[in-house]
Structures are given as structure tokens and as C-alpha cells.
Design a protein around this motif. Structure first.
Motif, short mmCIF file in Angstrom:
data_model
loop_
_atom_site.label_atom_id
_atom_site.label_comp_id
_atom_site.label_asym_id
_atom_site.label_seq_id
_atom_site.Cartn_x
_atom_site.Cartn_y
_atom_site.Cartn_z
N LYS A 1 0.83 -1.20 0.00
CA LYS A 1 0.00 0.00 0.00
C LYS A 1 0.86 1.25 0.00
N ASN A 2 1.81 1.32 0.87
CA ASN A 2 2.66 2.50 0.97
C ASN A 2 3.46 2.71 -0.30
N HIS A 3 3.91 1.64 -0.90
CA HIS A 3 4.71 1.74 -2.11
C HIS A 3 3.88 2.27 -3.28
N GLN A 4 2.65 1.80 -3.43
CA GLN A 4 1.81 2.23 -4.54
C GLN A 4 1.33 3.66 -4.37
N ASP A 5 1.07 4.08 -3.15
CA ASP A 5 0.60 5.44 -2.92
C ASP A 5 1.67 6.48 -3.20
N SER A 6 2.92 6.12 -2.97
CA SER A 6 4.00 7.08 -3.16
C SER A 6 4.32 7.30 -4.64
N GLN A 7 4.00 6.34 -5.49
CA GLN A 7 4.28 6.48 -6.91
C GLN A 7 2.99 6.74 -7.67
N LYS A 8 2.86 7.90 -8.25
CA LYS A 8 1.71 8.25 -9.07
C LYS A 8 2.06 8.00 -10.53
N ARG A 9 1.13 7.41 -11.25
CA ARG A 9 1.37 7.17 -12.67
C ARG A 9 1.25 8.47 -13.44
N LYS A 10 2.15 8.68 -14.36
CA LYS A 10 2.10 9.86 -15.19
C LYS A 10 1.16 9.59 -16.37
N VAL A 11 0.37 10.58 -16.73
CA VAL A 11 -0.54 10.46 -17.87
C VAL A 11 0.19 11.03 -19.08
N ARG A 12 0.14 10.29 -20.17
CA ARG A 12 0.81 10.76 -21.38
C ARG A 12 0.17 12.04 -21.88
N THR A 13 0.98 12.96 -22.37
CA THR A 13 0.45 14.22 -22.85
C THR A 13 -0.26 14.07 -24.19
N ASP A 14 0.08 13.03 -24.95
CA ASP A 14 -0.54 12.82 -26.25
C ASP A 14 -1.64 11.76 -26.20
N LYS A 15 -2.18 11.52 -25.02
CA LYS A 15 -3.23 10.52 -24.85
C LYS A 15 -4.49 10.97 -25.59
N LEU A 16 -5.15 10.03 -26.25
CA LEU A 16 -6.38 10.34 -26.98
C LEU A 16 -7.59 9.86 -26.18
N HIS A 17 -8.66 10.61 -26.26
CA HIS A 17 -9.91 10.25 -25.61
C HIS A 17 -10.79 9.52 -26.63
N ASP A 18 -11.36 8.42 -26.21
CA ASP A 18 -12.23 7.63 -27.08
C ASP A 18 -13.68 7.97 -26.78
N ILE A 19 -14.39 8.43 -27.80
CA ILE A 19 -15.81 8.75 -27.66
C ILE A 19 -16.58 7.79 -28.57
#
Length: 137
Positions: A16-34
């Protein structure tokens, strides 16, 4: 030796402590699917046109139609929204997603309904496959 005292405490840290300390970065070129629901006839037309000009990608053609509507059209009449079994996927960048979100807020509806409204009007204006106005939903 007690359970709490391990020889190497680094190997036995709680996950738990290990996962909370590392936040995943979101790609800047991520596309949204509609996903935009369309009628059977519209789906068939999109499939045919995509095989002719877009190497079989319904998503690429659907995205192109939606972007055409956002960039070149300024009036989007109200259309009935039906959740149909056939959908067209549109992959848009974050700025375009935000612009659709602004229309959704203005029209007091969801982003999916706003994208549907824009897509329907753009599809009519593109006149793909010689479809008349009364045949699209």
C-alpha cells in the motif's frame, strides 16, 4: 525472531505505501475515445467509405467527420439521441475533448450526446454515400 523484525525490511514493505507514493504519469498525447451511436444504415455507409479511403478504419473516418464538424460547422441543430447497438469510435486529443465538453455544458448534456449531435450534423454535410437527411439518427 518476531514477525515484525525481518532481516531485510526493504523487501517486506507493505505494498500500500509503495503504490501510494508512486503516481502514474498520464501521457500528454493521450487520446480520448468517444463512442457515438449510429443507425444501421449510417454504420454501413461508414464501413464502405472507410474501406475505400481510410484503409478500413472506421475510427479514422469517424474522427475525421467529427473534427470536420467542430472546425467547419457552427450551428448544430438538436437531434434525438438513441442508444443504438452500432457505434462509431472517435479518438480525439485533449483540447478537442475539452471543446466538446464546452458544448456539452452549454447544451446541458453528456459529452457523448454532444459528440453525437456534432457528428450527425457533420455527417449530413459531408454527404457520404449519397445518404439523405432523413436516414441518419
Amino acid at each position: 525472531m518476531r514477525k515484525d523484525n525481518h532481516l531485510n525490511p526493504v523487501l517486506h514493505q507493505s505494498k500500500k505505501n509503495h503504490q501510494d507514493s508512486q503516481k502514474r504519469k498520464v501521457r500528454t498525447d493521450k487520446l480520448h475515445d468517444i463512442k457515438i451511436p449510429v443507425s444501421d444504415l449510417t454504420d454501413l455507409t461508414i464501413r464502405r467509405e472507410s474501406r475505400k479511403h481510410w484503409n478500413g478504419s472506421k475510427t479514422a473516418l469517424g474522427t475525421e467527420i467529427l473534427l470536420f464538424g467542430l472546425h467547419y460547422l457552427f450551428v448544430y441543430p438538436d437531434v434525438t439521441y438513441n442508444d443504438l447497438p452500432h457505434t462509431i469510435h472517435c479518438k480525439v486529443d485533449h483540447e478537442t475533448f475539452q471543446k466538446i465538453g464546452e458544448y456539452a455544458a452549454e447544451w446541458k448534456c453528456s459529452i457523448r450526446k454532444a459528440a453525437h449531435r456534432i457528428f450527425v450534423e457533420a455527417y449530413k454535410k459531408k454527404q457520404l454515400g449519397g445518404i439523405s437527411d432523413g436516414e441518419i439518427q
